[in-house]
Scaffold this motif. Structure first.
Motif, mmCIF file in Angstrom:
data_model
loop_
_atom_site.group_PDB
_atom_site.id
_atom_site.type_symbol
_atom_site.label_atom_id
_atom_site.label_comp_id
_atom_site.label_asym_id
_atom_site.label_seq_id
_atom_site.Cartn_x
_atom_site.Cartn_y
_atom_site.Cartn_z
ATOM 1 N N LEU A 25 -64.011 52.081 37.953
ATOM 2 C CA LEU A 25 -65.205 51.287 37.695
ATOM 3 C C LEU A 25 -66.447 52.166 37.657
ATOM 4 O O LEU A 25 -67.348 51.961 36.846
ATOM 5 C CB LEU A 25 -65.348 50.198 38.754
ATOM 6 C CG LEU A 25 -64.255 49.124 38.757
ATOM 7 C CD1 LEU A 25 -64.524 48.100 39.857
ATOM 8 C CD2 LEU A 25 -64.159 48.433 37.405
ATOM 9 N N TYR A 28 -66.441 54.026 34.259
ATOM 10 C CA TYR A 28 -66.896 53.184 33.154
ATOM 11 C C TYR A 28 -68.404 52.959 33.218
ATOM 12 O O TYR A 28 -69.099 53.027 32.198
ATOM 13 C CB TYR A 28 -66.182 51.829 33.199
ATOM 14 C CG TYR A 28 -64.693 51.903 32.984
ATOM 15 C CD1 TYR A 28 -64.149 52.720 31.989
ATOM 16 C CD2 TYR A 28 -63.822 51.155 33.761
ATOM 17 C CE1 TYR A 28 -62.776 52.789 31.790
ATOM 18 C CE2 TYR A 28 -62.446 51.199 33.566
ATOM 19 C CZ TYR A 28 -61.927 52.022 32.587
ATOM 20 O OH TYR A 28 -60.572 52.083 32.386
ATOM 21 N N GLU A 33 -56.224 46.838 25.159
ATOM 22 C CA GLU A 33 -56.864 45.952 26.134
ATOM 23 C C GLU A 33 -55.813 45.159 26.912
ATOM 24 O O GLU A 33 -55.963 44.920 28.116
ATOM 25 C CB GLU A 33 -57.853 45.035 25.430
ATOM 26 C CG GLU A 33 -59.064 45.807 24.894
ATOM 27 C CD GLU A 33 -60.012 44.961 24.075
ATOM 28 O OE1 GLU A 33 -61.201 45.334 23.970
ATOM 29 O OE2 GLU A 33 -59.578 43.935 23.518
ATOM 30 N N GLU A 53 -60.403 49.307 29.496
ATOM 31 C CA GLU A 53 -61.720 48.670 29.527
ATOM 32 C C GLU A 53 -62.597 49.179 28.389
ATOM 33 O O GLU A 53 -63.457 48.451 27.878
ATOM 34 C CB GLU A 53 -62.410 48.949 30.863
ATOM 35 C CG GLU A 53 -61.764 48.265 32.057
ATOM 36 C CD GLU A 53 -61.974 46.763 32.049
ATOM 37 O OE1 GLU A 53 -62.943 46.310 31.417
ATOM 38 O OE2 GLU A 53 -61.160 46.055 32.659
#
Length: 222
Positions: free
Chosen positions: A7, A10, A130, A135
């Motif tokens: 996370l 990204y 996906e 992501e």
């Protein structure tokens, strides 16, 4: 082990839309490129797995980056199989980029919660990526595509986040065309660090070139 969660990777890319892509067999030159990138404002970059002993160079480069630039996200690119993904993850890759779409790479990265950005060129490939947990997808080769293609993808698939690699220039016109079409970021290679400047050890000139590209990209995204 990766220094950042997927996370965080990204989010870093979305906040820093230029991702330099580079490889050099000489570790000392690779370190200077990484340093120029950081000094130019880059916070995420990709070292490509090309040539003999690329993993050894990456291993030492990653150690150098962790020590000197702890907030710099450094991933491994040109990963085309699960074995290579496993190797580079073990060497500390913060994320994995592939020029192609392979499920075994997706499974390997997902198992370790490593950010994975596969290369796709059709809506079907993007949808499959996906489905497998990507992501952000890498539109590659960008030079065989166009901003209009990105815009067309975003029509039926507005949730898709795309990073374009190949065919992107570090100029306002080029960056604006891709960002306006809906690209969330771009991967740029030798145009950020021309061979002539690298061979001449013009590292400040390279850092300055990157600084300007970063400034333009962030102003356009803002």
């Amino acid at each position: 082990m990766a220094s950042f969660t997927r996370l965080q990777v990204y989010q870093t890319l979305l906040e820093n839309p230029i991702m330099p892509i580079f490889h050099h067999n000489d570790l000392e030159v690779a370190k200077k490129i990484l340093t120029a990138c950081y000094e130019g404002g880059i916070r995420i970059c990709e070292f490509t797995n090309r040539g003999d002993y690329a993993h050894e160079t990456y291993s030492e480069l990653r150690k150098f980056g962790k020590k000197n630039f702890p907030d710099l996200v450094v991933g491994a690119g040109t990963i085309v199989d699960a074995a290579s993904a496993t190797l580079f993850i073990q060497l500390g890759a913060d994320f994995v980029v592939a020029p192609v779409l392979h499920q075994d790479v997706a499974i390997t990265c997902n198992r370790r919660k490593i950010a994975w950005m596969p290369g796709c060129f059709t809506l079907s490939e993007i949808s499959k990526a996906e489905e497998w947990g990507a992501e952000i997808v890498k539109l590659f080769p960008g030079q065989a595509s166009s901003p209009d293609f990105v815009k067309a993808i975003k029509g039926p698939m507005p949730w898709t986040d795309i990073v374009v690699t190949g065919g992107v220039e570090p100029t306002e016109a080029s960056l604006k065309s891709w960002f306006d079409a809906g690209a969330r970021g771009v991967g740029i290679g030798s145009q950020l660090f021309p061979k002539s400047l690298v061979e001449a050890n013009e590292w400040q000139a390279i850092a300055d070139k990157i600084t300007e590209a970063v400034r333009v990209a962030k102003s356009l995204k803002a």
